[in-house]
Scaffold this motif. Sequence first.
Motif, mmCIF file in Angstrom:
data_model
loop_
_atom_site.group_PDB
_atom_site.id
_atom_site.type_symbol
_atom_site.label_atom_id
_atom_site.label_comp_id
_atom_site.label_asym_id
_atom_site.label_seq_id
_atom_site.Cartn_x
_atom_site.Cartn_y
_atom_site.Cartn_z
ATOM 1 N N SER A 173 -57.339 15.863 12.059
ATOM 2 C CA SER A 173 -58.501 15.990 12.933
ATOM 3 C C SER A 173 -59.023 14.593 13.258
ATOM 4 C CB SER A 173 -59.594 16.814 12.258
ATOM 5 O OG SER A 173 -60.096 16.133 11.121
ATOM 6 N N GLU A 174 -59.919 14.508 14.230
ATOM 7 C CA GLU A 174 -60.464 13.203 14.600
ATOM 8 C C GLU A 174 -61.203 12.546 13.425
ATOM 9 O OE1 GLU A 174 -61.202 9.775 16.410
ATOM 10 O OE2 GLU A 174 -59.883 11.369 17.138
ATOM 11 N N THR A 217 -61.200 8.262 9.290
ATOM 12 C CA THR A 217 -61.238 7.851 7.882
ATOM 13 C C THR A 217 -59.978 7.066 7.521
ATOM 14 O OG1 THR A 217 -62.598 9.763 7.269
ATOM 15 C CG2 THR A 217 -61.382 8.670 5.503
ATOM 16 N N LEU A 218 -58.826 7.566 7.946
ATOM 17 C CA LEU A 218 -57.570 6.877 7.657
ATOM 18 C C LEU A 218 -57.538 5.510 8.325
ATOM 19 C CD1 LEU A 218 -54.768 6.952 6.380
ATOM 20 C CD2 LEU A 218 -53.924 8.106 8.444
ATOM 21 N N ARG A 255 -61.588 9.325 -1.263
ATOM 22 C CA ARG A 255 -60.358 9.674 -1.973
ATOM 23 C C ARG A 255 -59.858 11.065 -1.571
ATOM 24 N NH1 ARG A 255 -58.692 6.715 -6.307
ATOM 25 N NH2 ARG A 255 -60.048 5.014 -7.029
ATOM 26 N N GLN A 256 -60.806 12.022 -1.481
ATOM 27 C CA GLN A 256 -60.410 13.386 -1.117
ATOM 28 C C GLN A 256 -59.859 13.442 0.305
ATOM 29 O OE1 GLN A 256 -64.026 15.563 -1.768
ATOM 30 N NE2 GLN A 256 -63.925 15.383 -3.998
ATOM 31 N N ARG A 257 -60.496 12.708 1.217
ATOM 32 C CA ARG A 257 -60.033 12.725 2.606
ATOM 33 C C ARG A 257 -58.653 12.088 2.736
ATOM 34 N NH1 ARG A 257 -65.419 10.886 6.080
ATOM 35 N NH2 ARG A 257 -66.730 12.667 5.535
ATOM 36 N N ILE A 258 -58.450 10.958 2.059
ATOM 37 C CA ILE A 258 -57.158 10.278 2.159
ATOM 38 C C ILE A 258 -56.059 11.134 1.519
ATOM 39 C CG2 ILE A 258 -55.859 8.244 1.456
ATOM 40 C CD1 ILE A 258 -57.849 7.788 3.727
ATOM 41 N N ALA A 259 -56.387 11.785 0.406
ATOM 42 C CA ALA A 259 -55.407 12.679 -0.219
ATOM 43 C C ALA A 259 -55.049 13.827 0.723
ATOM 44 C CB ALA A 259 -55.965 13.225 -1.536
ATOM 45 N N ARG A 260 -56.046 14.328 1.443
ATOM 46 C CA ARG A 260 -55.792 15.399 2.406
ATOM 47 C C ARG A 260 -54.919 14.901 3.554
ATOM 48 N NH1 ARG A 260 -54.940 20.668 2.921
ATOM 49 N NH2 ARG A 260 -55.624 21.475 4.962
ATOM 50 N N CYS A 261 -55.158 13.674 4.004
ATOM 51 C CA CYS A 261 -54.335 13.087 5.062
ATOM 52 C C CYS A 261 -52.882 12.965 4.605
ATOM 53 C CB CYS A 261 -54.879 11.716 5.463
ATOM 54 S SG CYS A 261 -56.450 11.756 6.357
ATOM 55 N N ALA A 262 -52.701 12.493 3.370
ATOM 56 C CA ALA A 262 -51.345 12.344 2.848
ATOM 57 C C ALA A 262 -50.631 13.693 2.801
ATOM 58 C CB ALA A 262 -51.398 11.706 1.462
#
Length: 477
Positions: free
Chosen positions: A415-416, A421-422, A447-454
Amino acid sequence: MTFSKPPAAPPTHPAPPVPLAALLGRRELGLRLLAGPDDVALHWVHTSEMADPYPYLLGGELLLTAGVQLADPARYVERVVEAGAAALGFGVTPVYDTVPVELVEACVRHGLPLIEVPPRTPFTAVARALWRLMAEARLYELRRVTEAQQSLATAAARPAPVPAVLGALASRLGGRAVLYGADGTESAAAGRELPAEAARALADLAGVVGPRPGGPASASGEGGGLRLAAYALGGGDGLTLGVATERRDPGDHPVTGVAVVLLSLLTAPHGAADVSARDGALTRLLLGAPAAEVAAALSPGPWTVVHARGGDGTPFAAASLAAELGTELVDAGPTVRLLLAPGAAATARPGWTLGVSAPAEAAGLPAADAQAARALRRAEATRTPLVRHRANGLAGLVDPAEAAAHARALLAPLSEPQAETLRTWLSLHGSWDRTAAALGVHRNTVRQRIARCALLLDRDLDDADVRMELWFALQRS
């Protein structure tokens, strides 16, 4: 125990307030007004079971309570009113089966709106409904401001731009807009006629502002039952804009600020007709006209595009920044955009965050505008006062269309907000703390957002090659 606190400046509200009547209109909540008016403005919700909630209120709240420690209803209401709360919501059960009569009577005496919250309605539902109403009001205000800015920009490009801008401003604000000369006489006006008392008060207010040393750049007041405001223009001829409206909405300030900048540009003296034509063409280009329509009036350049955020919040902040950077070509939107002529240098300015494009010819201004936007995002992410667009290097060897297609495909699962965030995390070299500070969230949220992106991208974000590819894609998304 009685608390007291020193007088404080009125808080800044994050969204337009919502009238109590709008909340009462949500039938699914089952709220009932027991005392007071329904036209008060609600700025937020607070729940408290303190015997004296005064120290914990900012003013403008809908205070919700079940009366767990309601020992003295009269004193309780008195303290709530002293704190500046907008309304009181009382939840019946589990403590009280009905709203205490003493509480109702106290609210009636003080004119404090009192709402009965039925047992089936949790306080969180009331809060959520108010936040949704605020979000709707905010969206409406943003649309209104955007439409008004477009209307003003269109008016500025007409053959008689000054009367057109005044007419567009008066129409959007639902009042009257007057341009006063240095001697205080009306030089142009638009909108409905004012009562004699209001007209005199507006003229007097316009006489307060102006270019004299130490004089204020703007002033506001009331007269004849209307809200009045006056703004000094930056054209150098001592002109003043006066505005009279029945009410003052949150979006009126940025709308009027755009009109002030446009009128300052349109009324500024120019040394020659070709300079005037150039400035008008660049202003129209900056406000959204296609480059092909105005390219003939532009010098070859190179021109530099600057995007900026910050300032002191006044309508003249953008004009002041433009003057400091040596240009009159400015679009004072939520993001200020400026065009710098050859020889004008973009330097860091106190209170502003700047993104600067690479120098570009007239035909390349749209691309330079995108460069400045990306540079501003990086400046905000890294908390740097000024960031300049950097040459693409090896990335420039890739066809832009192919790069954009690859970026869309690679980043499609995100998502945007996740992509932003990334982008910020990568620009800060994977620093959790600096990314959290740049985004205004907790480091664990990052951390949670980056983990979700990964997970969504199915990529190892610890791999340098993966990070490089993602950064490349994000720069072209």
